[in-house]
Design an enzyme around this catalytic site. Sequence first.
Site, PDB file in Angstrom:
ATOM      1  N   ASP A 246       0.855  -1.179   0.000  1.00 11.31           N
ATOM      2  CA  ASP A 246       0.000   0.000   0.000  1.00 11.31           C
ATOM      3  C   ASP A 246       0.904   1.246   0.000  1.00 11.31           C
ATOM      4  OD1 ASP A 246      -3.261   0.495   1.549  1.00 11.31           O
ATOM      5  OD2 ASP A 246      -2.152   1.736   0.138  1.00 11.31           O
TER       6      ASP A 246
ATOM      7  N   GLU B  97     -10.716   6.607   4.636  1.00  5.17           N
ATOM      8  CA  GLU B  97      -9.668   6.052   5.493  1.00  5.17           C
ATOM      9  C   GLU B  97      -9.736   6.591   6.915  1.00  5.17           C
ATOM     10  OE1 GLU B  97      -6.637   6.032   1.712  1.00  5.17           O
ATOM     11  OE2 GLU B  97      -5.901   5.117   3.553  1.00  5.17           O
TER      12      GLU B  97
END
Length: 613
Positions: free
Chosen positions: A308, A504
């Site tokens: 990521d 997020e």
Amino acid sequence: MKKAARRWSLLALALVLLAAGLTGYVLWSGGDSGSKPYQDATRPVAERVADLLGRMTQADKLGQMTQAERASASASDITDFRLGSILSGGGSTPEPNTAQAWADMNDELQRGALATPLGIPILYGSDAVHGHNNVRGATVFPHNIGLGATRDPKLVQDIGRAVAEEVTGTGVDWTFAPCLCVARDDRWGRTYESFGETPDIPAAMTAIITGFQGDKLGGGPTSILATAKHYVGDGGTTGGDDQGNAELTEAQLREIHLPPFKAAVDRGVGSVMVSFSSWNGQKLHGQKYLVTDVLKGELGFTGFVVSDWNAVDQLDGQEGFTADEVATAINAGIDMVMVPEKWQEFLTTLKGEVDNGHVPMARIDDAVRRILTKKFELGLFEHPMTNRAYTDSVGSAEHRALARQAVRASQVLLKNDKGVLPLARGGKVFVAGKNADDLGNQSGGWTITWQGGSGPTTVGTTILDGIREVAGPDTTVTYARDGKGVDRSYRAAIAVVGEKPYAEYEGDRPDGLRLDDEDRQTIANLRAAGIPVIVVLVSGRPLEIASEVPGWNALLAAWLPGTEGAGVADILFGVGAPTGKTPMTWPGAKAHEPINPGDGQPALFPQGFGLGY
Ligand code: GLC
């Protein structure tokens, strides 16, 4: 030797030399005629990979493992550093942000890749997580939590196919989707990216991978590489802390969070993205047991693993990645590193770790072999440039109709006192709420920008527009955001409230999930008129509404419907009947988070609840 015979022999010699020279030229020159084995599409992929791998320098190989962000790398950088992939982070778009400009951008970058000696095309990746949502004008579908409410894998597969068409038309080859997280605590900011709080729903919804990739990767002109993310346990962190720590036994991790990834691997997903989070205190990006032994070994995953965003940098908890972090991540089984800005530093660091033996060349070759295999399977070597036949599919009427169908199917009717819904047409209806006439709010995060935003951020139909359209000319629809002006002359009032966009960790709500003051005031203003009040919740998750629901006549969970808000109106006015079932348990009160099936806590609405007409 007679003169004539001598002439013939000289001619024969000349022809032989010419033929040899030509062959040598073709073999040497990079086979502009495509004569090298790896350039021969009739050969088995494994053969092409082996041939190409054998021709690659160390720089070629390390470049293939490196993914840079579009704003930090040019076409010439791709050529010079042999970069294997470029991505758009959330909201990173060409200017103007149009499908054509995306296609032009991608073709320019691809030309940089084809200018390298071996001409290995790049993969361009973007988060098409609920439509091609970075692109203005693209069809924005309901976020995963709404798709989970449909319980319809076939519909979700059709959505994947439609999204793949729009992605293909912009020259993007790879979507960082689906998220297969199992969200166990609604306070987590990525709950809406989860199809459901139990593994059965995300596992079933891996059907979207077949929509994205086709029955096999590269099987058709709009096949794009899918990504099962975030491996593994990102939805199980304590307190719903994004990028936090999943404190679970291995048995719990395997029972709750692993099944959707097994389903994805069984469907042939081409890539897997590792989670930022930790398992019992160890960052997943350094977890060789889970990434190599379990994912690649036990589950048999043959695609490639991508990190990521700068996640390798988090391994030691300090700012800036180190040689040890790079070696740990690559040796754990990460094949491609998403290192958006500092990719040159990464390449230098990785080279150092290979040269000093900390990262075996065999690990590098395994990573590159996996990456090249997907590029060959995708057909990138044969079709590296944008297929412009699909550029006009971006935001097409056909895709918007599919999205509206998905919005209808995702609606969950949680309360309907005295059958106040569906509303009849005619008479006067009052609409209020901050989310009634706001395309950005109804689309949520990951829309045009990373965090999303309020207002007319893209092209679509607000829920209010939809109400006006579906209610028809015989119905008077009045809108006031705060609900003021309503009176008994109205048959009913609709309050469209809930959450504003986030993504997020920006969406983590450790302090609870109550409606904001504006929403509560709006509903109070409507209730004061003494007419039926229908609450439509536009939110990325269940909210803590147990104490307020008794004062509402009806409650519809709309989730984050995306650009086709008329799908909500279809249910309100009975064009379609509600069939959605909540994929998440609704908490009875704040103290009940996290709340999941079987944990013995009293729920306001259990997972699977949903009324019909
Ligand atoms: C983000 C997200 C991930 C996304 C990636 C690229 O931080 O965690 O889901 O695919 O970066 O945008």
